[in-house]
Design a protein around this motif. Sequence first.
Motif, PDB file in Angstrom:
ATOM      1  N   ARG A 212       1.181  -5.551   8.284  1.00  0.00           N
ATOM      2  CA  ARG A 212       2.649  -5.396   7.893  1.00  0.00           C
ATOM      3  C   ARG A 212       3.572  -6.081   7.717  1.00  0.00           C
ATOM      4  O   ARG A 212       4.016  -6.711   8.964  1.00  0.00           O
TER       5      ARG A 212
ATOM      6  N   PHE B  77      13.257  -0.047   4.192  1.00  0.00           N
ATOM      7  CA  PHE B  77      13.968   0.398   6.218  1.00  0.00           C
ATOM      8  C   PHE B  77      13.000  -0.984   7.167  1.00  0.00           C
ATOM      9  O   PHE B  77      14.116  -1.827   7.162  1.00  0.00           O
ATOM     10  N   ARG B  78      12.031  -1.079   7.319  1.00  0.00           N
ATOM     11  CA  ARG B  78      11.971  -2.589   7.541  1.00  0.00           C
ATOM     12  C   ARG B  78      10.100  -3.191   7.175  1.00  0.00           C
ATOM     13  O   ARG B  78      10.988  -3.664   6.261  1.00  0.00           O
ATOM     14  N   THR B  79       9.237  -2.818   7.571  1.00  0.00           N
ATOM     15  CA  THR B  79       8.121  -2.883   6.521  1.00  0.00           C
ATOM     16  C   THR B  79       7.707  -2.071   5.408  1.00  0.00           C
ATOM     17  O   THR B  79       7.012  -2.523   4.321  1.00  0.00           O
TER      18      THR B  79
ATOM     19  N   THR C 224       6.419   6.081  -0.472  1.00  0.00           N
ATOM     20  CA  THR C 224       6.717   4.779   0.291  1.00  0.00           C
ATOM     21  C   THR C 224       5.622   3.901   0.373  1.00  0.00           C
ATOM     22  O   THR C 224       4.513   4.178   0.194  1.00  0.00           O
TER      23      THR C 224
ATOM     24  N   ARG D  64      13.671   9.696   4.764  1.00  0.00           N
ATOM     25  CA  ARG D  64      12.590   9.282   5.679  1.00  0.00           C
ATOM     26  C   ARG D  64      12.822   9.988   6.590  1.00  0.00           C
ATOM     27  O   ARG D  64      11.511   9.744   7.178  1.00  0.00           O
TER      28      ARG D  64
ATOM     29  N   ALA E  66       2.257   4.912   1.419  1.00  0.00           N
ATOM     30  CA  ALA E  66       1.757   5.287   2.166  1.00  0.00           C
ATOM     31  C   ALA E  66       2.304   6.496   2.650  1.00  0.00           C
ATOM     32  O   ALA E  66       1.422   7.965   3.041  1.00  0.00           O
ATOM     33  N   SER E  67       3.203   7.180   1.939  1.00  0.00           N
ATOM     34  CA  SER E  67       3.270   8.534   1.315  1.00  0.00           C
ATOM     35  C   SER E  67       3.636   8.782   0.175  1.00  0.00           C
ATOM     36  O   SER E  67       4.347   8.091  -0.481  1.00  0.00           O
TER      37      SER E  67
ATOM     38  N   VAL F 264       3.922   0.761   1.817  1.00  0.00           N
ATOM     39  CA  VAL F 264       4.285  -0.987   3.380  1.00  0.00           C
ATOM     40  C   VAL F 264       3.538  -1.772   2.285  1.00  0.00           C
ATOM     41  O   VAL F 264       2.871  -2.515   1.733  1.00  0.00           O
TER      42      VAL F 264
ATOM     43  N   ARG G  23      10.491  12.845   6.327  1.00  0.00           N
ATOM     44  CA  ARG G  23       9.586  12.533   5.337  1.00  0.00           C
ATOM     45  C   ARG G  23       8.318  12.634   7.967  1.00  0.00           C
ATOM     46  O   ARG G  23       7.821  12.538   7.433  1.00  0.00           O
ATOM     47  N   LEU G  24       9.339  11.699   8.269  1.00  0.00           N
ATOM     48  CA  LEU G  24       8.570  10.807   9.619  1.00  0.00           C
ATOM     49  C   LEU G  24       8.550  12.212  10.360  1.00  0.00           C
ATOM     50  O   LEU G  24       7.347  11.625  11.161  1.00  0.00           O
TER      51      LEU G  24
ATOM     52  N   VAL H  21       0.796  -1.218  -0.394  1.00  0.00           N
ATOM     53  CA  VAL H  21      -0.005  -0.059  -0.235  1.00  0.00           C
ATOM     54  C   VAL H  21       1.041   0.722   0.440  1.00  0.00           C
ATOM     55  O   VAL H  21       1.645   1.057   0.196  1.00  0.00           O
TER      56      VAL H  21
HETATM   57  C1  COA Z   1       0.515   3.202   5.557  1.00  0.00           C
HETATM   58  C2  COA Z   1      -0.160   2.397   6.797  1.00  0.00           C
HETATM   59  C3  COA Z   1       0.285   0.882   6.451  1.00  0.00           C
HETATM   60  C4  COA Z   1       0.942   2.997   7.966  1.00  0.00           C
HETATM   61  O1  COA Z   1       0.503   2.187   9.260  1.00  0.00           O
HETATM   62  P1  COA Z   1       0.930   2.809  10.645  1.00  0.00           P
HETATM   63  O2  COA Z   1       0.051   1.946  11.566  1.00  0.00           O
HETATM   64  O3  COA Z   1       1.220   4.523  10.906  1.00  0.00           O
HETATM   65  O4  COA Z   1       2.232   2.001  10.617  1.00  0.00           O
HETATM   66  P2  COA Z   1       3.757   2.196  11.138  1.00  0.00           P
HETATM   67  O5  COA Z   1       3.934   3.676  12.280  1.00  0.00           O
HETATM   68  O6  COA Z   1       4.091   1.450  12.434  1.00  0.00           O
HETATM   69  O7  COA Z   1       4.821   2.481  10.045  1.00  0.00           O
HETATM   70  C5  COA Z   1       4.208   1.371   9.570  1.00  0.00           C
HETATM   71  C6  COA Z   1       5.491   1.429   8.516  1.00  0.00           C
HETATM   72  O8  COA Z   1       5.287   2.679   7.940  1.00  0.00           O
HETATM   73  C7  COA Z   1       6.345   3.825   7.524  1.00  0.00           C
HETATM   74  N1  COA Z   1       5.129   5.222   7.926  1.00  0.00           N
HETATM   75  C8  COA Z   1       4.542   4.603   8.096  1.00  0.00           C
HETATM   76  N2  COA Z   1       3.499   6.540   7.753  1.00  0.00           N
HETATM   77  C9  COA Z   1       4.291   6.622   6.911  1.00  0.00           C
HETATM   78  C10 COA Z   1       4.429   8.195   6.286  1.00  0.00           C
HETATM   79  N3  COA Z   1       3.948   9.006   5.787  1.00  0.00           N
HETATM   80  N4  COA Z   1       5.795   8.448   5.321  1.00  0.00           N
HETATM   81  C11 COA Z   1       6.805   7.539   5.569  1.00  0.00           C
HETATM   82  N5  COA Z   1       6.867   6.270   5.593  1.00  0.00           N
HETATM   83  C12 COA Z   1       5.372   6.162   7.009  1.00  0.00           C
HETATM   84  C13 COA Z   1       6.516   3.433   9.342  1.00  0.00           C
HETATM   85  O9  COA Z   1       7.699   4.072   9.419  1.00  0.00           O
HETATM   86  C14 COA Z   1       7.126   2.453   9.144  1.00  0.00           C
HETATM   87  O10 COA Z   1       8.558   1.688   8.339  1.00  0.00           O
HETATM   88  P3  COA Z   1       9.446   0.608   9.097  1.00  0.00           P
HETATM   89  O11 COA Z   1       8.721  -0.586   9.778  1.00  0.00           O
HETATM   90  O12 COA Z   1      10.060   0.791   7.355  1.00  0.00           O
HETATM   91  O13 COA Z   1      10.377   1.344   9.685  1.00  0.00           O
HETATM   92  C15 COA Z   1      -1.098   3.170   6.958  1.00  0.00           C
HETATM   93  O14 COA Z   1      -1.846   4.012   7.812  1.00  0.00           O
HETATM   94  C16 COA Z   1      -2.347   2.373   5.923  1.00  0.00           C
HETATM   95  O15 COA Z   1      -2.649   1.632   5.843  1.00  0.00           O
HETATM   96  N6  COA Z   1      -2.467   3.631   5.545  1.00  0.00           N
HETATM   97  C17 COA Z   1      -3.226   3.687   4.467  1.00  0.00           C
HETATM   98  C18 COA Z   1      -2.770   3.185   3.066  1.00  0.00           C
HETATM   99  C19 COA Z   1      -3.633   3.216   1.673  1.00  0.00           C
HETATM  100  O16 COA Z   1      -4.575   2.698   2.312  1.00  0.00           O
HETATM  101  N7  COA Z   1      -3.088   3.886   0.367  1.00  0.00           N
HETATM  102  C20 COA Z   1      -3.653   4.104  -0.627  1.00  0.00           C
HETATM  103  C21 COA Z   1      -4.055   5.322  -0.870  1.00  0.00           C
HETATM  104  S1  COA Z   1      -5.646   6.177  -0.217  1.00  0.00           S
END
Ligand code: COA
Length: 158
Positions: A122, A83-85, A112, A146, A56-57, A114, A149-150, A54
């Motif tokens: 994840r 990075f990780r996930t 980015t 990164r 993330a950004s 995930v 971004r974070l 998906v």
């Molecule tokens: C992206 C998503 C999985 C992150 O989930 P979360 O609960 O915030 O999870 P975490 O904070 O543990 O982040 C998971 C990983 O994503 C990264 N991440 C989260 N938000 C991020 C952002 N805005 N930019 C960059 N990386 C991001 C984190 O750094 C982490 O990376 P790592 O494991 O490599 O260290 C979640 O927000 C999601 O499902 N969003 C919707 C995705 C989607 O539907 N996209 C389509 C567009 S609508």
Amino acid sequence: MDGKPVRESVSTYSELALPTDANMLGHLLGGKVMHLVDLAGALAALRHARSPVVTASVDYMNFLHPVRIGELVVLYSSVNRVFRTSMEVGVKVFVENMITGETRHTSSAYLTFVAIGKDGQRITIPPAIPETDEEKRRFENAGERRTYRLSMKQKAKS
Ligand SMILES: CC(C)(COP(=O)(O)OP(=O)(O)OC[C@H]1O[C@@H](n2cnc3c(N)ncnc32)[C@H](O)[C@@H]1OP(=O)(O)O)[C@@H](O)C(=O)NCCC(=O)NCCS
């Protein structure tokens, strides 16, 4: 977990700019280019992770030149760093004039993605191994991006 070379993620995606996606000036809608960037980025992410991903950004995007209807939009993508996930993917957008053969660089973006496992959680992604000087440079710069971004995500939350 064994890593995979960046080169295995390299992807290309092309699409002709069609009148159905034109703005009022007869150029391709910026939103259409953004859609293509997301698709091209996802291809590289999928090739690397071999699991659903998906978005993330998406970092900021510039549109350097308008894309004319009838031109070919060609997008190149590859994983910069895992990075990780999550992983950063770079996408470069070029436009080819099909009559003259002239190409021009019109946009670049960093996305980015995930990786998501079978249970919807994840999952850890195999490291992407940079081999060329350019891949190593992108790997290094991805770390700085990164951090930025974070921090922006954190700011937006608070
Ligand atoms: C992206 C998503 C999985 C992150 O989930 P979360 O609960 O915030 O999870 P975490 O904070 O543990 O982040 C998971 C990983 O994503 C990264 N991440 C989260 N938000 C991020 C952002 N805005 N930019 C960059 N990386 C991001 C984190 O750094 C982490 O990376 P790592 O494991 O490599 O260290 C979640 O927000 C999601 O499902 N969003 C919707 C995705 C989607 O539907 N996209 C389509 C567009 S609508």
